[in-house]
Design a protein around this motif. Structure first.
Motif, short mmCIF file in Angstrom:
data_model
loop_
_atom_site.label_atom_id
_atom_site.label_comp_id
_atom_site.label_asym_id
_atom_site.label_seq_id
_atom_site.Cartn_x
_atom_site.Cartn_y
_atom_site.Cartn_z
N GLY A 93 26.44 50.62 24.61
CA GLY A 93 25.02 50.02 25.43
C GLY A 93 24.27 50.30 25.85
N MET A 94 23.50 49.18 26.04
CA MET A 94 21.73 50.00 26.09
C MET A 94 22.03 49.39 28.02
SD MET A 94 19.45 51.83 25.18
CE MET A 94 19.45 51.14 23.88
N ASN A 95 21.37 50.62 28.90
CA ASN A 95 20.55 50.15 30.04
C ASN A 95 19.53 49.83 30.28
OD1 ASN A 95 19.33 51.99 30.40
ND2 ASN A 95 21.86 53.90 31.05
N ASP A 96 19.51 49.19 31.44
CA ASP A 96 17.78 49.02 31.43
C ASP A 96 16.56 50.09 32.05
OD1 ASP A 96 17.63 46.13 31.43
OD2 ASP A 96 18.04 46.00 33.66
N TRP A 97 17.07 51.36 31.87
CA TRP A 97 16.56 52.58 31.67
C TRP A 97 16.19 52.92 29.98
CZ3 TRP A 97 20.09 52.34 34.91
CH2 TRP A 97 19.25 52.98 36.75
N GLU A 98 16.62 51.58 28.70
CA GLU A 98 16.83 52.04 27.67
C GLU A 98 16.87 52.84 26.83
OE1 GLU A 98 15.22 49.69 25.47
OE2 GLU A 98 14.67 48.25 27.28
N ARG A 99 18.51 53.08 27.54
CA ARG A 99 19.14 54.25 27.11
C ARG A 99 20.95 54.00 27.32
NH1 ARG A 99 20.38 56.90 31.23
NH2 ARG A 99 19.89 57.25 33.06
N HIS A 116 22.81 48.58 34.99
CA HIS A 116 22.78 50.44 34.93
C HIS A 116 24.64 51.19 33.62
CE1 HIS A 116 20.91 50.57 38.91
NE2 HIS A 116 21.52 50.08 38.93
N TRP A 117 25.27 49.51 33.10
CA TRP A 117 26.02 50.21 31.86
C TRP A 117 26.21 49.53 31.53
CZ3 TRP A 117 30.78 53.56 34.57
CH2 TRP A 117 31.09 54.37 33.36
N VAL A 118 26.59 49.57 29.81
CA VAL A 118 26.83 48.92 29.28
C VAL A 118 28.22 49.28 28.28
CG1 VAL A 118 26.90 47.38 27.30
CG2 VAL A 118 25.56 47.18 29.26
N LEU A 119 29.46 48.68 28.70
CA LEU A 119 31.03 49.87 27.55
C LEU A 119 31.38 48.68 26.79
CD1 LEU A 119 32.32 52.44 29.30
CD2 LEU A 119 30.66 53.10 28.12
N ALA A 141 36.14 45.71 27.52
CA ALA A 141 34.39 45.60 28.39
C ALA A 141 34.06 45.94 29.58
CB ALA A 141 33.49 44.47 27.17
N LEU A 142 33.02 46.85 30.17
CA LEU A 142 32.28 47.33 31.39
C LEU A 142 31.01 47.08 31.65
CD1 LEU A 142 33.71 48.39 34.68
CD2 LEU A 142 32.47 50.43 33.01
N ILE A 143 30.26 45.93 32.33
CA ILE A 143 29.57 45.97 32.52
C ILE A 143 28.64 46.66 34.38
CG2 ILE A 143 26.99 44.24 33.09
CD1 ILE A 143 28.17 42.66 30.17
N LYS A 146 22.74 44.28 27.48
CA LYS A 146 24.19 43.62 28.46
C LYS A 146 23.87 41.92 27.74
CE LYS A 146 23.95 40.88 32.32
NZ LYS A 146 23.90 40.92 34.25
N ALA A 147 22.74 41.17 27.91
CA ALA A 147 22.48 39.99 27.64
C ALA A 147 23.37 39.39 25.88
CB ALA A 147 20.59 39.50 27.35
N ALA A 148 22.95 40.55 24.62
CA ALA A 148 24.03 40.37 23.70
C ALA A 148 24.94 40.51 24.09
CB ALA A 148 22.87 41.61 22.87
N LEU A 149 25.60 41.15 24.84
CA LEU A 149 26.71 41.43 24.50
C LEU A 149 27.66 40.27 24.88
CD1 LEU A 149 28.98 43.93 24.36
CD2 LEU A 149 29.19 44.07 26.50
#
Length: 157
Positions: free
Chosen positions: A89-95, A62-65, A42-44, A129-132
């Motif tokens: 995953g979802m970043n803080d720009w909601e995408r 900025h990025w969630v994989l 996983a990458l955050i 991020k928090a859920a991941l």
């Protein structure tokens, strides 16, 4: 584990092309020494200095994989194509996807954090991020970190 980039050194400046002032594409990343028993990575990528490093109020994601295959050894610039099976995953720009550094004020730090997990997290659905991080609890068997910094080059308004 070790996480590196050919675009910047640990603690160095993230080149402008990987930011909102450039092409806003992800930098190339390479990793090695993934622990035996790793089922996924996983990458955050986040910025703990938002909005102002002198008075940070939150961590901006900025990025969630996740579910990156353990045999993958990195991501190319722009992260396309993603290794087969990798999920966004979802970043803080909601995408989903990468959103590059775009600090409103001052020089910010950007933490690229790679986790080796003893499981796959496929049951997640575009997690934040928090859920991941909750799903990863008890499954992290290795970790690597790369930090870059960035301050906007254009005049701030």
């Amino acid at each position: 584990m070790e996480l590196t980039s050919t675009a910047f050194i640990h603690g160095g400046d993230v080149p402008q092309r990987f930011t909102c002032e450039g092409q806003d594409t992800s930098p190339p990343l390479t990793w090695r020494d993934v622990p035996d028993g790793t089922k996924s990575l996983a990458l955050i990528v986040d910025d703990p200095d938002a909005p102002d490093p002198a008075a940070p109020q939150r961590t901006w994601v900025h990025w969630v994989l996740y579910d990156i295959p353990p045999q993958a050894s990195g991501l190319p610039e722009g992260a396309r194509p993603l290794p087969e099976g990798t999920r966004d995953g979802m970043n803080d720009w909601e995408r989903s996807g990468y959103g590059g550094p775009c600090p409103p004020i001052g020089r910010h730090r950007y933490f690229f954090k790679l986790y080796a997990l003893d499981t796959r997290l496929s049951d997640q659905h575009t997690p934040k991020k928090a859920a991941l991080e909750r799903a990863m609890q008890g499954h992290v068997i290795g970790r690597a970190e790369l930090i870059g910094t960035y301050q906007k080059q254009t005049a701030q308004r």
